[in-house]
Scaffold this motif. Structure first.
Motif, short mmCIF file in Angstrom:
data_model
loop_
_atom_site.label_atom_id
_atom_site.label_comp_id
_atom_site.label_asym_id
_atom_site.label_seq_id
_atom_site.Cartn_x
_atom_site.Cartn_y
_atom_site.Cartn_z
N GLY A 37 5.47 8.74 9.24
CA GLY A 37 4.94 9.12 7.94
C GLY A 37 5.36 8.27 6.77
N MET A 38 6.24 7.33 6.98
CA MET A 38 6.64 6.51 5.83
C MET A 38 6.77 5.03 6.17
SD MET A 38 10.64 6.63 5.80
CE MET A 38 10.44 4.94 5.40
N GLY A 39 6.41 4.67 7.38
CA GLY A 39 6.41 3.24 7.68
C GLY A 39 7.69 2.70 8.29
N ALA A 40 8.59 3.58 8.72
CA ALA A 40 9.78 3.07 9.40
C ALA A 40 9.38 2.43 10.73
CB ALA A 40 10.79 4.20 9.64
N MET A 41 8.52 3.13 11.47
CA MET A 41 8.08 2.59 12.76
C MET A 41 7.14 1.40 12.54
SD MET A 41 9.65 3.99 15.15
CE MET A 41 10.61 5.43 15.56
N LEU A 45 15.81 3.38 7.78
CA LEU A 45 15.33 3.75 6.44
C LEU A 45 15.60 2.62 5.44
CD1 LEU A 45 16.57 7.43 6.57
CD2 LEU A 45 14.19 6.74 6.28
N LEU A 46 16.80 2.07 5.50
CA LEU A 46 17.13 0.98 4.57
C LEU A 46 16.27 -0.25 4.88
CD1 LEU A 46 18.84 -0.02 2.23
CD2 LEU A 46 20.64 -0.64 3.85
N GLU A 47 15.99 -0.47 6.15
CA GLU A 47 15.22 -1.65 6.53
C GLU A 47 13.81 -1.63 5.93
OE1 GLU A 47 16.05 -4.45 7.84
OE2 GLU A 47 14.06 -5.28 8.18
N VAL A 48 13.23 -0.45 5.77
CA VAL A 48 11.89 -0.37 5.18
C VAL A 48 11.93 -0.92 3.75
CG1 VAL A 48 10.05 1.17 4.43
CG2 VAL A 48 11.22 1.61 6.57
N VAL A 49 12.92 -0.49 3.00
CA VAL A 49 13.04 -0.92 1.61
C VAL A 49 13.34 -2.43 1.56
CG1 VAL A 49 14.27 -0.52 -0.55
CG2 VAL A 49 13.91 1.38 1.03
N VAL A 50 14.24 -2.86 2.41
CA VAL A 50 14.64 -4.27 2.43
C VAL A 50 13.44 -5.14 2.82
CG1 VAL A 50 16.06 -5.96 3.66
CG2 VAL A 50 17.08 -3.84 2.80
N ALA A 51 12.70 -4.73 3.86
CA ALA A 51 11.56 -5.53 4.33
C ALA A 51 10.53 -5.69 3.21
CB ALA A 51 10.91 -4.87 5.55
N ARG A 94 4.03 -7.12 8.72
CA ARG A 94 4.47 -6.83 7.36
C ARG A 94 5.15 -5.47 7.23
NH1 ARG A 94 3.05 -11.21 6.69
NH2 ARG A 94 1.80 -12.20 5.08
N ASN A 95 5.84 -5.29 6.12
CA ASN A 95 6.35 -3.98 5.69
C ASN A 95 5.15 -3.09 5.34
OD1 ASN A 95 5.88 -3.92 2.53
ND2 ASN A 95 6.16 -6.00 3.25
N PRO A 96 5.37 -1.78 5.10
CA PRO A 96 4.23 -0.88 4.85
C PRO A 96 3.32 -1.33 3.70
CG PRO A 96 6.25 0.38 5.13
CD PRO A 96 6.64 -1.05 5.19
N VAL A 97 3.89 -1.78 2.61
CA VAL A 97 3.05 -2.18 1.48
C VAL A 97 2.18 -3.37 1.88
CG1 VAL A 97 3.02 -3.14 -0.86
CG2 VAL A 97 4.65 -1.33 -0.26
N GLY A 98 2.82 -4.38 2.46
CA GLY A 98 2.09 -5.58 2.89
C GLY A 98 1.06 -5.25 3.96
N ALA A 99 1.40 -4.32 4.83
CA ALA A 99 0.49 -3.98 5.93
C ALA A 99 -0.81 -3.40 5.40
CB ALA A 99 1.17 -2.99 6.88
#
Ligand code: TRP
Length: 483
Positions: free
Chosen positions: A231-235, A324-330, A71-76
């Motif tokens: 620190g923001m979930g890109a990785m 960076l954009l992929e985090v928002v999109v995911a 998942r993306n950071p929120v879902g994770a």
């Protein structure tokens, strides 16, 4: 309907994409000048330690959170904790992605524009850095130029993300990263073969230990975070496209190695040329746009090398911007069931628009300030000094304490059983650094970066006559060893 999650075509594809995220303006623009300002090799040494003992554990934790949850950071965070608080921590990551991208692409836009400046031969008219500086100021003072290239850069970023994980990000990284590396090697060779290159090497390598202070350690640590995209979930997001067959610790090592190698090569390419052309190495943030063009104006073959240099910088920024954009999109794709292309169009456009005030901070909005900071400075400060350290702290605490270290290790071993059979001490090290060391150190960096550390230390010293950070670490170490 359950959507099939896209995955990387290979582990190598992941490594290049993640290294692409890590290698950016941080490596080529920032690392050389902060190393130059903070004691050369002495700083590089401190930085390498920070990368190893904080960067690697947190990088591993982030990739693992992504792969485990898919998942993306929120879902994770939602999936593993079920709590609103931790879900909001993921949300903070998505917001950080948005904020960082909005100003990152402004600087990337300058670099993009400078490819054309270099091609036009503008650099050859610069006789010294003050001319180059004036030219830079007149360009960033031009609304059409600055917004135009910010937009152009955004369009490229959106194009790659639009094409998907495998067909866009992975394919793009597989093309761009090797080009970036070859250009960098060409520039390193060019730099090393100039008369006087050894002065640049000496600058970079002669350790000036007197410049190492608490302050420079904090700079090194903060930079370790930024340069590894932590620190923001890109990785985390990139990790979410891995499968259980993939070996996370070895991938994390390779990403870290590439990122560090490229930062050091960039330092060599830049300082050999700067010294050989008799320019000032201490120009700080202006090094790239004020000093470097003059360097190319004086160098044999400078036209070609100038174009290559700004192409290098733009490619590095592009592979970071897509992460960076992929985090928002995911986030929008996973959580709100948006289609990828919708999310890219809407949030690409929106982030571009939010970036415009940052772009205008160098001209028509230069005097619009809050707390003495322009819009650009605020976006930078908010992301780099608040959202990223707080996010990194939460990620370390979450994996080690909330989700639970032992559960994390079970997940980490998937795809890496053989790896840990040979290196089981690494689990012990990971535990110590992720559970105790990283949270404390990141907290200290955070206090420092919002300007509270100095006054806190001064107060504590006044009352107790001791340095609290050292004491906390000592207590933690003793407790840990006793177990
Ligand atoms: N690591 C990139 C650089 O060095 C910047 C970057 C990309 C980043 N994605 C990030 C920084 C996520 C922090 C978080 O330029």
């Amino acid at each position: 309907m359950i959507k099939q999650r896209e995955h990387w075509g290979s582990k190598f594809g992941f490594i290049l994409a993640a290294a692409g995220s890590a290698v950016g303006l941080g490596n080529i623009w920032k690392f050389p000048y902060i190393a130059g300002e903070n004691g050369g090799a002495a700083f590089v040494f401190v930085y390498l330690i920070c990368i190893a003992v904080i960067g690697l554990p947190v990088l591993t934790a982030e990739i693992l959170l992504g792969r485990t949850t898919q998942r993306n950071p929120v879902g994770a965070f939602k999936k593993l904790s079920g709590s609103k608080f931790w879900t909001a921590v993921g949300g903070m990551g998505v917001i950080a992605g948005f904020v960082i991208l909005s100003f990152y692409s402004v600087v990337a836009g300058w670099s993009f524009g400078y490819i054309f400046e270099a091609m036009k031969g503008t650099f050859s008219t610069f006789s010294d850095a003050s001319f180059a500086g004036e030219h830079f100021n007149s360009l960033v003072g031009n609304v059409t130029w600055i917004v135009g290239f910010h937009g152009g850069f955004f369009l490229l970023t959106m194009l790659v993300v639009y094409a998907g994980v495998k067909g866009g990000i992975e394919r793009g990284s597989k093309i761009m990263m090797p080009i970036l590396f070859v250009i960098l090697l060409i520039l390193v060779v060019r730099g090393l073969t100039l008369d006087g290159a050894e002065k640049g090497l000496a600058f970079l390598w002669n350790p000036d230990w007197s410049k190492i202070s608490g302050q420079s350690v904090l700079i090194a640590l903060g930079h370790a975070f930024f340069t590894l995209s932590l620190g923001m979930g890109a990785m985390m997001t990139y990790g979410s496209y891995l499968t259980e067959e993939d070996n996370i610790p070895s991938a994390a090592f390779q990403v870290l190695f590439l990122d560090t190698l490229i930062a050091i090569l960039a330092g060599i390419a830049i300082f050999t040329a700067v010294f050989a052309m008799g320019q000032d190495p201490g120009a700080g943030p202006g090094l790239i746009f004020h000093t470097i063009p003059v360097v190319f104006s004086k160098m044999p073959g400078g036209l070609l090398f100038g174009v290559l240099f700004f192409l290098l910088l733009t490619l590095a920024a592009l592979t970071s911007a897509i992460s960076l954009l992929e985090v928002v999109v995911a986030y929008f794709v996973d959580e709100l069931n948006w289609k990828r292309h919708q999310a890219v169009l809407v949030f690409g456009l929106l982030t571009f628009l939010i970036g415009i005030p940052s772009a205008l901070s160098f001209n028509v909005m230069a005097d619009v300030k809050w707390f003495d900071k322009t819009f650009f400075d605020i976006a930078d400060f908010l992301a780099s000094n608040i959202l990223l350290p707080v996010g990194g702290l939460f990620i370390a605490v979450f994996v080690a304490w909330v989700w639970g270290f032992d559960k994390a290790v079970i997940e980490l071993k998937k795809g890496a059983v053989n790896f840990f059979e040979k290196n089981d001490w690494m689990i012990v090290a990971w535990k110590f650094f992720l559970k105790y060391f990283a949270p404390v150190m990141i907290f200290i960096v955070f206090l420092h970066s919002i300007g509270l550390l100095e006054s806190a230390v001064a107060q504590i010293k006044q009352y107790w006559g001791l340095d609290v950070s050292g004491l906390i670490l000592l207590i933690l170490l003793i407790r840990y060893l006793k177990k």
